[in-house]
Design a protein around this motif. Structure first.
Motif, PDB file in Angstrom:
ATOM      1  N   CYS A 426       0.833  -1.203   0.000  1.00 34.02           N
ATOM      2  CA  CYS A 426       0.000   0.000   0.000  1.00 34.02           C
ATOM      3  C   CYS A 426       0.870   1.255   0.000  1.00 34.02           C
ATOM      4  O   CYS A 426       0.622   2.188  -0.774  1.00 34.02           O
ATOM      5  N   ILE A 427       1.891   1.276   0.848  1.00 31.93           N
ATOM      6  CA  ILE A 427       2.787   2.435   0.918  1.00 31.93           C
ATOM      7  C   ILE A 427       3.532   2.620  -0.398  1.00 31.93           C
ATOM      8  O   ILE A 427       3.650   3.740  -0.917  1.00 31.93           O
ATOM      9  N   ALA A 428       4.029   1.510  -0.962  1.00 30.05           N
ATOM     10  CA  ALA A 428       4.781   1.605  -2.219  1.00 30.05           C
ATOM     11  C   ALA A 428       3.906   2.132  -3.349  1.00 30.05           C
ATOM     12  O   ALA A 428       4.314   3.011  -4.110  1.00 30.05           O
ATOM     13  N   VAL A 429       2.684   1.606  -3.479  1.00 30.46           N
ATOM     14  CA  VAL A 429       1.781   2.049  -4.550  1.00 30.46           C
ATOM     15  C   VAL A 429       1.411   3.518  -4.350  1.00 30.46           C
ATOM     16  O   VAL A 429       1.385   4.301  -5.310  1.00 30.46           O
ATOM     17  N   ALA A 430       1.124   3.913  -3.084  1.00 34.79           N
ATOM     18  CA  ALA A 430       0.742   5.306  -2.814  1.00 34.79           C
ATOM     19  C   ALA A 430       1.883   6.258  -3.156  1.00 34.79           C
ATOM     20  O   ALA A 430       1.668   7.298  -3.806  1.00 34.79           O
ATOM     21  N   LEU A 431       3.113   5.928  -2.753  1.00 34.39           N
ATOM     22  CA  LEU A 431       4.256   6.801  -3.042  1.00 34.39           C
ATOM     23  C   LEU A 431       4.513   6.890  -4.545  1.00 34.39           C
ATOM     24  O   LEU A 431       4.800   7.972  -5.074  1.00 34.39           O
ATOM     25  N   LEU A 432       4.412   5.761  -5.240  1.00 30.21           N
ATOM     26  CA  LEU A 432       4.618   5.786  -6.687  1.00 30.21           C
ATOM     27  C   LEU A 432       3.542   6.614  -7.381  1.00 30.21           C
ATOM     28  O   LEU A 432       3.819   7.368  -8.322  1.00 30.21           O
ATOM     29  N   THR A 433       2.311   6.494  -6.915  1.00 24.50           N
ATOM     30  CA  THR A 433       1.215   7.265  -7.512  1.00 24.50           C
ATOM     31  C   THR A 433       1.438   8.756  -7.314  1.00 24.50           C
ATOM     32  O   THR A 433       1.278   9.560  -8.238  1.00 24.50           O
ATOM     33  N   ILE A 434       1.790   9.127  -6.090  1.00 20.77           N
ATOM     34  CA  ILE A 434       2.043  10.541  -5.798  1.00 20.77           C
ATOM     35  C   ILE A 434       3.222  11.041  -6.623  1.00 20.77           C
ATOM     36  O   ILE A 434       3.194  12.150  -7.161  1.00 20.77           O
ATOM     37  N   LEU A 435       4.250  10.217  -6.742  1.00 20.40           N
ATOM     38  CA  LEU A 435       5.410  10.596  -7.554  1.00 20.40           C
ATOM     39  C   LEU A 435       5.003  10.834  -9.006  1.00 20.40           C
ATOM     40  O   LEU A 435       5.373  11.853  -9.606  1.00 20.40           O
ATOM     41  N   LEU A 436       4.243   9.920  -9.585  1.00 19.72           N
ATOM     42  CA  LEU A 436       3.811  10.080 -10.973  1.00 19.72           C
ATOM     43  C   LEU A 436       2.930  11.311 -11.135  1.00 19.72           C
ATOM     44  O   LEU A 436       3.047  12.056 -12.120  1.00 19.72           O
ATOM     45  N   GLY A 437       2.052  11.550 -10.154  1.00 26.85           N
ATOM     46  CA  GLY A 437       1.176  12.713 -10.224  1.00 26.85           C
ATOM     47  C   GLY A 437       1.939  14.016 -10.157  1.00 26.85           C
ATOM     48  O   GLY A 437       1.715  14.933 -10.963  1.00 26.85           O
ATOM     49  N   ILE A 438       2.859  14.125  -9.207  1.00 24.99           N
ATOM     50  CA  ILE A 438       3.639  15.352  -9.058  1.00 24.99           C
ATOM     51  C   ILE A 438       4.560  15.550 -10.259  1.00 24.99           C
ATOM     52  O   ILE A 438       4.714  16.667 -10.766  1.00 24.99           O
ATOM     53  N   ASN A 439       5.156  14.466 -10.731  1.00 23.11           N
ATOM     54  CA  ASN A 439       6.027  14.562 -11.904  1.00 23.11           C
ATOM     55  C   ASN A 439       5.240  15.034 -13.127  1.00 23.11           C
ATOM     56  O   ASN A 439       5.710  15.880 -13.899  1.00 23.11           O
ATOM     57  N   GLU A 658       9.061  22.556  -6.134  1.00 20.57           N
ATOM     58  CA  GLU A 658       8.470  21.353  -6.711  1.00 20.57           C
ATOM     59  C   GLU A 658       9.555  20.377  -7.157  1.00 20.57           C
ATOM     60  O   GLU A 658       9.414  19.166  -6.991  1.00 20.57           O
ATOM     61  N   ASP A 659      10.639  20.916  -7.730  1.00 18.49           N
ATOM     62  CA  ASP A 659      11.744  20.055  -8.145  1.00 18.49           C
ATOM     63  C   ASP A 659      12.343  19.336  -6.944  1.00 18.49           C
ATOM     64  O   ASP A 659      12.680  18.142  -7.016  1.00 18.49           O
ATOM     65  N   ARG A 660      12.488  20.068  -5.859  1.00 19.09           N
ATOM     66  CA  ARG A 660      13.049  19.464  -4.650  1.00 19.09           C
ATOM     67  C   ARG A 660      12.139  18.357  -4.129  1.00 19.09           C
ATOM     68  O   ARG A 660      12.600  17.266  -3.781  1.00 19.09           O
ATOM     69  N   LEU A 661      10.841  18.631  -4.091  1.00 13.19           N
ATOM     70  CA  LEU A 661       9.892  17.619  -3.641  1.00 13.19           C
ATOM     71  C   LEU A 661       9.907  16.420  -4.576  1.00 13.19           C
ATOM     72  O   LEU A 661       9.832  15.262  -4.125  1.00 13.19           O
ATOM     73  N   GLN A 662      10.032  16.670  -5.866  1.00 13.30           N
ATOM     74  CA  GLN A 662      10.074  15.588  -6.839  1.00 13.30           C
ATOM     75  C   GLN A 662      11.277  14.672  -6.600  1.00 13.30           C
ATOM     76  O   GLN A 662      11.156  13.437  -6.631  1.00 13.30           O
ATOM     77  N   LYS A 663      12.431  15.278  -6.337  1.00 15.44           N
ATOM     78  CA  LYS A 663      13.632  14.476  -6.093  1.00 15.44           C
ATOM     79  C   LYS A 663      13.497  13.648  -4.825  1.00 15.44           C
ATOM     80  O   LYS A 663      13.940  12.493  -4.765  1.00 15.44           O
ATOM     81  N   LEU A 730      -5.971   6.925  -0.736  1.00 21.93           N
ATOM     82  CA  LEU A 730      -4.979   7.696   0.021  1.00 21.93           C
ATOM     83  C   LEU A 730      -4.217   8.645  -0.895  1.00 21.93           C
ATOM     84  O   LEU A 730      -4.061   9.838  -0.603  1.00 21.93           O
ATOM     85  N   SER A 731      -3.717   8.117  -2.007  1.00 23.03           N
ATOM     86  CA  SER A 731      -2.962   8.951  -2.949  1.00 23.03           C
ATOM     87  C   SER A 731      -3.874   9.959  -3.642  1.00 23.03           C
ATOM     88  O   SER A 731      -3.463  11.092  -3.923  1.00 23.03           O
ATOM     89  N   LEU A 732      -5.129   9.580  -3.915  1.00 27.61           N
ATOM     90  CA  LEU A 732      -6.088  10.497  -4.542  1.00 27.61           C
ATOM     91  C   LEU A 732      -6.365  11.685  -3.627  1.00 27.61           C
ATOM     92  O   LEU A 732      -6.377  12.843  -4.080  1.00 27.61           O
ATOM     93  N   LEU A 733      -6.539  11.425  -2.352  1.00 29.51           N
ATOM     94  CA  LEU A 733      -6.797  12.492  -1.385  1.00 29.51           C
ATOM     95  C   LEU A 733      -5.632  13.460  -1.314  1.00 29.51           C
ATOM     96  O   LEU A 733      -5.816  14.688  -1.319  1.00 29.51           O
ATOM     97  N   TYR A 734      -4.422  12.921  -1.272  1.00 22.50           N
ATOM     98  CA  TYR A 734      -3.250  13.782  -1.189  1.00 22.50           C
ATOM     99  C   TYR A 734      -3.085  14.603  -2.462  1.00 22.50           C
ATOM    100  O   TYR A 734      -2.818  15.815  -2.410  1.00 22.50           O
TER     101      TYR A 734
END
Length: 787
Positions: A426-439, A658-663, A730-734
């Motif tokens: 769950c954590i891995a999928v949520a982090l990857l989703t947020i990463l793809l969204g922010i990217n 945003e770049d910093r958060l992305q990294k 979780l990732s959708l809410l964030y």
């Protein structure tokens, strides 16, 4: 039992050992780096001994119900308020001098950041003096205070009190040298000068100055701050009484709160964000939690393979206490190796990490006791939990069940292992989703049309008086060079800071004035940047009356309650004389797309030139263009040092945070996925241990390897799908909350969520099917003899 015996026992399962150490050390290294950054951000301005008594005042300009909070005030906030409010011990104001060039002999030093201050600067901010004194450093006109690194840069040594340099044809004397300003300070400067060095100080009648107040020791801060704020609001209301629909408030913020908790625009340095801190804290906990859970799970599962060994030891007379001691010694040894490796890796990566996080250094933070207290706590907890289940269970079991393999330390913990595995996926999928969204959002912002054409433009600054006086000749010479298509000049850089002004329609009542941002340019610059005309025309260099004309953007037209066509030819008032509206351009982005485009006016009345912009031919080599520019300008000033900027870089700079958060998310997500894959491997290994005999029986009964793979994979896939389903909301809410901060934003595409799920499931499938296939292809007789 010796260390050698421990190593011999542990290395029997080399794969588990390497997996344990790698996962924990990587998780620890990442957690140390993130913890250092969090501590660094939280430590801003806390090194000042009187910081708990220092407050900065913000102006809140409320226009038509919309508040805008700024850290700048009128000069009266310093000249009037401190003497009229009891409880104020001292006060200063800072004024930005921006980047300047200084000359010592034949040497020219550019891009030196200048700040002007009132005399009590060092009374508030206790920086250490290497030469000179705090009492006299800022009392005399024509003097300057230098940090040590700047003194070394200019003069090659630090004992330079009494030395001189030239800046804009004025001579200045070094009055003091201080230690370099700590990197965790909300302001920074290369040169600090007395406020009286600013020649136009008395002419500034707007919001220009950063105001700081040192309150008396022991005084109740609340009433004093309220009085200061009320006085400032009164001064603002009197000064801007002609602005229709505008009201004013003031807010005083404690010095330690400025970096992370202030929400002002145009601060002295790039502020931090509590949102970033919270995100990094979550990533730290997630990464370390994943690493610890994997480490503990692997240790528990590994105990299942050693039941026969433990049983034989007990038959030979080993006591329960000795068994527990053995488990904890083994755990301590492995954890120690992992912690040493993780800490070493973190220290090696710290300089690189500081650069990625856009911080000069993390000096001082790594020596704080809090960091090491956290590390020691994690170290002890890991040892305690890793050895607890197998040690307690195996040490109390009877020898015969142990020898027969009837005791499995993981057997009674299947539910716990499943829950942990679900949380990991769950954590891995949520982090990857947020990463793809922010990217995706960042890529969208960077590729979003700013409303003009920034490509093939170079901006030149660092102009001295001689060059600005010869601008027309410089322009003609540059236009004669191959590859240079257009040349324009301005007081402001397009895409950077603006001036704040008031504007109203000619003939309106004075109380109908409205706030607007201003770019002071020279005619011809609009064509160079290729702004899009909505109505009217651009400012024409050949028409002298255009000097008193203005160009408005669409937001300004809307604010004035008109339409572009109706406004052309009308007159507006900004200072005293009316100015004709010559053209209206489409709204273009001149700051981050996080904010809506605000009303803007482009004027040409000012003869002051600080920047030159050039458009060069597409396909030209920028390096050759810069060389041509340098040679052309040096023909007017042989000692000139070229200082340039590209608008495309300016646009990139809008999204530094945003770049910093992305990294951070890239590193955290990839590391989390790696740790989760180790966890999946652990779970699959456990399934193989538990179901080896079952697989053997099924094969004897005619089951194929393919059927075995499907059987095992289906049970694992079910739990991963449940974990993915939990990760989506979780990732959708964030993402919804994060995107709400942007005026320009992407829709939440379905593929962002699907891609992260597919990626995790793909890796899981490879591991599960590969491990199952290996077990299922074994000889059934070997499987049946396993126990």
């Amino acid at each position: 039992m010796t260390i050698r015996n421990l190593f011999q026992i542990i290395r029997r399962d080399t794969l588990t050992l390497v997996t344990n150490i790698s996962g924990l050390s990587l998780g620890l290294a990442a957690s140390i780096l993130l913890t250092v950054f969090i501590q660094f951000e939280l430590s801003f301005d806390r090194h000042f001994s009187q910081g708990h008594r220092i407050y900065r005042m913000n102006t809140i300009w409320i226009e038509n119900g919309e508040p805008r909070e700024m850290p700048i005030n009128l000069r009266q906030a310093y000249t009037e308020i401190p003497g009229n409010v009891a409880g104020v011990e001292a006060a200063i104001q800072l004024y930005r001098g921006f980047e300047r060039e200084v000359t010592v002999g034949e040497n020219r030093h550019k891009e030196l950041n200048l700040i002007f201050s009132d005399p009590d600067f060092f009374r508030l901010f206790d920086l250490k003096f290497l030469a000179g004194s705090a009492e006299n450093a800022l009392t005399e006109p024509g003097t300057v205070v230098l940090p040590e690194k700047i003194a070394l840069r200019i003069y090659g040594r630090s004992d330079v009190v009494g030395e001189t340099f030239t800046m804009e044809e004025q001579l200045y004397t070094v009055s003091a040298v201080i230690e370099d300003i700590p990197p965790n300070t909300h302001f920074g400067f290369d040169m600090l000068m007395p406020m009286q060095n600013e020649p136009e100080l008395e002419q500034y009648g707007g919001l220009e100055f950063f105001s700081y107040y040192l309150l008396e020791e022991g005084v109740d801060h609340g009433p004093v701050l309220e009085t200061i704020g009320n006085e400032n609001s009164r001064i603002l209301t009197e000064r801007f009484s002609s602005f229709e629909g505008s009201t004013f408030e003031s807010r005083l913020e404690a010095l330690p709160q400025l970096h992370l908790h202030s929400h002002v625009q145009w601060d002295l340095t790039m502020p931090g964000s509590m949102k970033t801190i919270y995100i990094m804290l979550v990533i730290t906990l997630a990464v370390m939690g994943l690493a610890l859970s994997n480490f503990i799970n692997l240790f528990i599962l590994n105990g299942a393979k050693r039941s026969k060994e433990i049983g034989i030891r007990k038959v030979n007379g080993a006591s329960r206490k000795q068994m527990m001691k053995q488990f904890y010694l083994e755990t301590t040894l492995v954890v120690t190796i992992a912690f040493v490796a993780g800490t070493t890796l973190a220290m090696l990566l710290l300089p690189v990490f500081a650069n990625v996080m856009q911080r000069e250094s993390f000096t001082g933070v790594t020596a704080t006791p809090g960091l090491y207290l956290v590390l020691v706590s994690i170290y002890l907890v890991t040892i305690l939990l890793s050895g607890f289940y197998p040690a307690m269970l195996l040490s109390r079991a009877a020898p015969i069940p142990l020898i027969r393999g009837m005791v499995n330390p993981a057997g009674d913990k299947r539910i716990l292992l499943r829950v942990v595995s679900i949380l990991q996926v769950c954590i891995a999928v949520a982090l990857l989703t947020i990463l793809l969204g922010i990217n995706t959002q960042i890529r969208y912002l960077k590729n979003y049309s700013p409303g003009y054409n920034p490509a093939c433009i170079v901006q030149i600054s660092n102009l001295n008086q001689n060059l600005t006086q010869n601008y027309l000749a410089i322009r003609d010479q540059l236009l004669s060079q191959s590859g240079i298509l257009e040349v324009g000049a301005s007081n402001h850089f397009i895409g950077r800071g603006t001036s704040g002004q008031g504007i109203m329609m000619y003939g309106d009542d004075p109380d109908q004035i409205k706030t607007i941002s201003e770019y002071r340019i020279q005619p011809g610059l609009c064509q160079l940047y290729q702004f899009t005309l909505v109505a009217g025309r651009f400012l024409d260099p050949e028409r002298e009356p255009d000097r008193s004309g203005v160009i408005l953007n669409e937001a300004a037209v809307l604010m004035l309650g008109s339409t572009p066509g109706e406004l052309i030819g009308k007159q507006v008032v900004m200072h005293s004389a009316p100015m004709e509206v010559i053209g209206v351009v489409e709204d273009f982005i001149y700051s981050s797309a996080a904010r809506s485009i605000e009303p803007l006016v482009l004027t040409a009345y000012s003869e002051n030139i600080r920047n030159i912009s050039l458009r060069y031919a597409p396909g030209s080599d920028p390096r050759q263009i810069l060389k041509t520019i340098d040679e052309s300008i040096k023909s007017f000033d042989p000692a000139y040092v070229l200082l340039h900027n590209f608008p495309t870089d300016t646009i990139e700079g809008y999204y530094t945070a945003e770049d910093r958060l992305q990294k951070i998310l890239i590193s955290g997500s990839l590391l989390s996925v790696l740790i989760v894959l180790l966890g999946i491997y652990a779970l699959v290994s456990h399934n193989m241990v538990a179901r080896t005999k079952e697989i053997g029986i099924r094969k004897v009964m005619g089951g194929s390897t393919r059927q075995m793979m499907i059987l095992i994979y289906a049970s694992t896939l079910l739990w991963s799908l449940i974990a993915s389903a939990l990760a989506v909301p979780l990732s959708l809410l964030y993402m919804k909350q994060w995107l709400s901060n942007y005026a320009v934003r992407i829709p939440l595409y379905w593929w962002i969520f699907a891609s992260s799920i597919v990626l995790v499931l793909l890796f899981q499938s490879l591991i599960t099917l590969g491990r199952t296939r290996k077990t299922a292809r074994r000889n059934p007789v070997e499987a049946l003899r396993y126990e």
